[in-house]
Enzyme design. Sequence first.
Site, PDB file in Angstrom:
ATOM      1  N   GLU A   1       0.829  -1.210   0.000  1.00 27.98           N
ATOM      2  CA  GLU A   1       0.000   0.000   0.000  1.00 27.98           C
ATOM      3  C   GLU A   1       0.864   1.262   0.000  1.00 27.98           C
ATOM      4  OE1 GLU A   1      -2.280  -2.997   2.684  1.00 27.98           O
ATOM      5  OE2 GLU A   1      -0.206  -2.590   2.116  1.00 27.98           O
TER       6      GLU A   1
ATOM      7  N   CYS B   1      -2.952  -3.303   7.230  1.00 28.56           N
ATOM      8  CA  CYS B   1      -2.641  -3.426   8.652  1.00 28.56           C
ATOM      9  C   CYS B   1      -3.265  -2.317   9.497  1.00 28.56           C
ATOM     10  CB  CYS B   1      -1.135  -3.493   8.868  1.00 28.56           C
ATOM     11  SG  CYS B   1      -0.185  -2.094   8.242  1.00 28.56           S
TER      12      CYS B   1
END
Length: 147
Positions: free
Chosen positions: A56, A79
Amino acid sequence: MSKRRDQRMMGRALALARLNHGLTGENPSVGCVILDSHGHIVGEGVTGRGGRPHAEEVALEEAGEAARGGTAYVTLEPCRERSAGGKSCSMKLEEAGIARVVCSVLDPHPVANGGILRLRRAGIRVDIGPGRHAAEGLYRAFFASIN
């Protein structure tokens, strides 16, 4: 967004994840594709060798401001927290102004799990499931290492 586009973009994210599969240490190899608000690909990323940076982060850096209002396709739940400290991927997606996140499977890791909840609390639409079967196969060993 169409179901067909979701499947196609997640297929692309899964292909990215496979590039570093087995090369990311204890971290799973994740793929991320970011579309701008018009549906054009503006960023792509894969977890770096050794496990950093996260997919990401790479895709958001490539996308820059074009990510605002867009969609992120991520093969594994972004996360919630970072084991090494710093901003989590879910936080970075929120700060980038992503409007929608599509992920294949949830992350059972106790530090990462909950990223989806964080995104939803921030008002970001989250869809889970496209590419689930392929992602479960890709992450089988990672999931087994957590249980």
